[in-house]
Design a protein around this motif. Structure first.
Motif, PDB file in Angstrom:
ATOM      1  N   ILE A  63      60.236 -62.071  -2.810  1.00  0.00           N
ATOM      2  CA  ILE A  63      60.177 -62.768  -4.093  1.00  0.00           C
ATOM      3  C   ILE A  63      61.188 -63.897  -4.073  1.00  0.00           C
ATOM      4  O   ILE A  63      62.172 -63.870  -3.327  1.00  0.00           O
ATOM      5  CB  ILE A  63      60.443 -61.828  -5.295  1.00  0.00           C
ATOM      6  CG1 ILE A  63      61.851 -61.219  -5.210  1.00  0.00           C
ATOM      7  CG2 ILE A  63      59.377 -60.764  -5.401  1.00  0.00           C
ATOM      8  CD1 ILE A  63      62.249 -60.445  -6.472  1.00  0.00           C
ATOM      9  N   ILE A  64      60.940 -64.917  -4.866  1.00  0.00           N
ATOM     10  CA  ILE A  64      61.859 -66.043  -5.030  1.00  0.00           C
ATOM     11  C   ILE A  64      62.466 -65.941  -6.431  1.00  0.00           C
ATOM     12  O   ILE A  64      61.744 -65.852  -7.428  1.00  0.00           O
ATOM     13  CB  ILE A  64      61.131 -67.393  -4.876  1.00  0.00           C
ATOM     14  CG1 ILE A  64      60.534 -67.519  -3.477  1.00  0.00           C
ATOM     15  CG2 ILE A  64      62.085 -68.548  -5.147  1.00  0.00           C
ATOM     16  CD1 ILE A  64      61.544 -67.618  -2.367  1.00  0.00           C
ATOM     17  N   VAL A  65      63.790 -65.942  -6.493  1.00  0.00           N
ATOM     18  CA  VAL A  65      64.508 -65.766  -7.757  1.00  0.00           C
ATOM     19  C   VAL A  65      65.359 -67.004  -8.050  1.00  0.00           C
ATOM     20  O   VAL A  65      66.072 -67.494  -7.172  1.00  0.00           O
ATOM     21  CB  VAL A  65      65.410 -64.514  -7.699  1.00  0.00           C
ATOM     22  CG1 VAL A  65      66.194 -64.345  -8.990  1.00  0.00           C
ATOM     23  CG2 VAL A  65      64.573 -63.271  -7.408  1.00  0.00           C
ATOM     24  N   ASP A  66      65.255 -67.508  -9.258  1.00  0.00           N
ATOM     25  CA  ASP A  66      66.096 -68.632  -9.673  1.00  0.00           C
ATOM     26  C   ASP A  66      67.540 -68.168  -9.742  1.00  0.00           C
ATOM     27  O   ASP A  66      67.856 -67.184 -10.420  1.00  0.00           O
ATOM     28  CB  ASP A  66      65.648 -69.142 -11.042  1.00  0.00           C
ATOM     29  CG  ASP A  66      66.409 -70.386 -11.468  1.00  0.00           C
ATOM     30  OD1 ASP A  66      67.587 -70.252 -11.847  1.00  0.00           O
ATOM     31  OD2 ASP A  66      65.834 -71.488 -11.409  1.00  0.00           O
ATOM     32  N   ARG A  67      68.431 -68.879  -9.051  1.00  0.00           N
ATOM     33  CA  ARG A  67      69.818 -68.428  -8.951  1.00  0.00           C
ATOM     34  C   ARG A  67      70.586 -68.575 -10.259  1.00  0.00           C
ATOM     35  O   ARG A  67      71.614 -67.943 -10.454  1.00  0.00           O
ATOM     36  CB  ARG A  67      70.524 -69.198  -7.831  1.00  0.00           C
ATOM     37  CG  ARG A  67      70.129 -68.738  -6.447  1.00  0.00           C
ATOM     38  CD  ARG A  67      70.829 -69.534  -5.375  1.00  0.00           C
ATOM     39  NE  ARG A  67      70.318 -70.899  -5.287  1.00  0.00           N
ATOM     40  CZ  ARG A  67      70.641 -71.739  -4.320  1.00  0.00           C
ATOM     41  NH1 ARG A  67      71.475 -71.368  -3.381  1.00  0.00           N
ATOM     42  NH2 ARG A  67      70.131 -72.951  -4.287  1.00  0.00           N
ATOM     43  N   VAL A  68      70.105 -69.434 -11.145  1.00  0.00           N
ATOM     44  CA  VAL A  68      70.806 -69.633 -12.409  1.00  0.00           C
ATOM     45  C   VAL A  68      70.343 -68.624 -13.462  1.00  0.00           C
ATOM     46  O   VAL A  68      71.150 -67.927 -14.085  1.00  0.00           O
ATOM     47  CB  VAL A  68      70.597 -71.073 -12.921  1.00  0.00           C
ATOM     48  CG1 VAL A  68      71.248 -71.250 -14.289  1.00  0.00           C
ATOM     49  CG2 VAL A  68      71.169 -72.080 -11.931  1.00  0.00           C
ATOM     50  N   SER A  69      69.024 -68.519 -13.664  1.00  0.00           N
ATOM     51  CA  SER A  69      68.486 -67.659 -14.720  1.00  0.00           C
ATOM     52  C   SER A  69      68.186 -66.242 -14.253  1.00  0.00           C
ATOM     53  O   SER A  69      67.965 -65.360 -15.074  1.00  0.00           O
ATOM     54  CB  SER A  69      67.204 -68.279 -15.277  1.00  0.00           C
ATOM     55  OG  SER A  69      66.174 -68.273 -14.288  1.00  0.00           O
ATOM     56  N   SER A  70      68.154 -66.037 -12.907  1.00  0.00           N
ATOM     57  CA  SER A  70      67.774 -64.744 -12.311  1.00  0.00           C
ATOM     58  C   SER A  70      66.324 -64.385 -12.576  1.00  0.00           C
ATOM     59  O   SER A  70      65.916 -63.242 -12.381  1.00  0.00           O
ATOM     60  CB  SER A  70      68.692 -63.613 -12.811  1.00  0.00           C
ATOM     61  OG  SER A  70      70.024 -63.835 -12.388  1.00  0.00           O
ATOM     62  N   ALA A  71      65.525 -65.344 -13.021  1.00  0.00           N
ATOM     63  CA  ALA A  71      64.102 -65.101 -13.271  1.00  0.00           C
ATOM     64  C   ALA A  71      63.334 -65.182 -11.950  1.00  0.00           C
ATOM     65  O   ALA A  71      63.626 -66.027 -11.093  1.00  0.00           O
ATOM     66  CB  ALA A  71      63.551 -66.130 -14.251  1.00  0.00           C
ATOM     67  N   THR A  72      62.356 -64.310 -11.789  1.00  0.00           N
ATOM     68  CA  THR A  72      61.492 -64.366 -10.613  1.00  0.00           C
ATOM     69  C   THR A  72      60.485 -65.497 -10.809  1.00  0.00           C
ATOM     70  O   THR A  72      59.747 -65.520 -11.795  1.00  0.00           O
ATOM     71  CB  THR A  72      60.745 -63.028 -10.422  1.00  0.00           C
ATOM     72  OG1 THR A  72      61.701 -61.986 -10.219  1.00  0.00           O
ATOM     73  CG2 THR A  72      59.820 -63.094  -9.214  1.00  0.00           C
ATOM     74  N   VAL A  73      60.465 -66.437  -9.880  1.00  0.00           N
ATOM     75  CA  VAL A  73      59.607 -67.620 -10.021  1.00  0.00           C
ATOM     76  C   VAL A  73      58.485 -67.650  -8.989  1.00  0.00           C
ATOM     77  O   VAL A  73      57.636 -68.541  -9.023  1.00  0.00           O
ATOM     78  CB  VAL A  73      60.441 -68.922  -9.929  1.00  0.00           C
ATOM     79  CG1 VAL A  73      61.401 -69.013 -11.094  1.00  0.00           C
ATOM     80  CG2 VAL A  73      61.190 -69.000  -8.609  1.00  0.00           C
TER      81      VAL A  73
END
Length: 281
Positions: A63-73
């Motif tokens: 999975i790819i996770v946004d490092r700022v929001s921790s949301a899975t993108v």
């Protein structure tokens, strides 16, 4: 990028094509929207352990996770490693960064100026290099417009191309710092993640983020290249501050507010900051 066994900083370097989920036809694409599927190359900051998804679903997915929001993108399946991962090895060198820096009698640094178009980055960077040159420092200035005439002439201004633009520049800056130089980078570099990626490439304490803070209204008033006029008229797509976001630094090493300040004075402020920082180490 998170897998069954690893979590590592990663960059999608090439989107090769989009896959039509109804017909399975490969289609050209510059980016993927929600629920779209594509084939891409991913560069990780360090090697990871994995299997091809067709061989092991547990160790072949990510999975790819946004490092700022921790949301899975995003989520995906690993197909195969790029051949260069097996065929390219680090070559040991007898002359290292410390030796090159000692010869120049200076400590390498990457001074990264970020801000809106028209904020004064290039003017300040040019004045700074002239100042450091008179002090006997060995420098090189990487300017956003100049690198697009050569190294990055194949890139546009989409979000994907902007990410690749900064990735390439950061790698060049890393090599120049390894040569013992003080590297001045003047780039809009609108995304925090890409500036963070550049920081992570450099040695401890080498990356100095400098926020050239000029209000959008003032940048538009200056409009030295006539770009804001075109952007507000809808003639330039993906223009930072108008039709594309600019993510201001949250904790820059140096915050320069340019209103009422001369570029030469701001350049001197950076030089003084750099000198005090180098004396501390």
């Amino acid at each position: 990028m998170r897998t069954e066994t690893d979590s590592v900083s990663a960059t999608v370097t090439v989107l090769k094509h989009q896959l039509n989920v109804d017909s399975f036809v490969r289609e050209p694409a510059k980016l993927l929207q929600m629920n779209e599927v594509g084939v891409c190359n991913i560069m990780t900051q360090r090697p990871i352990v994995f299997d091809a998804y067709k061989e092991n679903r547990s160790t072949g997915n990510f999975i790819i996770v946004d490092r700022v929001s921790s949301a899975t993108v995003g989520a995906g399946m690993i197909d195969f490693p790029l051949r260069r991962a097996d065929n390219v090895h680090w070559q040991a060198l007898d002359v290292d960064k410390a030796a090159r820096s000692a010869l120049k009698n200076q400590k390498p640094a990457v001074l990264w100026l970020t801000g809106l178009s028209g904020s004064g980055k290039s003017t300040i960077a040019n004045a700074l290099e002239a100042l450091l040159h008179t002090c006997g420092k060995h420098t090189y200035l990487l300017d956003g417009d100049n690198v697009r005439h050569g190294l990055n002439r194949d890139l546009g201004f989409t979000a994907v191309d902007r990410v690749e633009n900064i990735r390439r520049v950061a790698e060049v800056a890393k090599l120049m710092a390894d040569a013992g130089l003080i590297v001045i980078c003047s780039f809009i570099s609108p995304f925090r993640d890409e500036r963070r990626m550049a920081r992570e490439l450099m040695g401890e304490g080498e990356f100095i983020e400098i926020f050239v803070d000029t209000p959008l209204d003032e940048c538009a008033r200056r409009d030295p290249k006539g770009l804001y006029k075109k952007a507000f008229a809808g003639n330039i797509a993906n223009f930072t501050g108008v039709s594309s976001p600019y993510e201001a630094p949250e904790n820059p090493e140096l915050h320069l507010k340019t209103m009422g300040q001369e570029p030469a004075r701001l350049a001197l402020q950076i030089e003084e900051f750099l000198r005090s920082r180098m004396e501390e180490k």
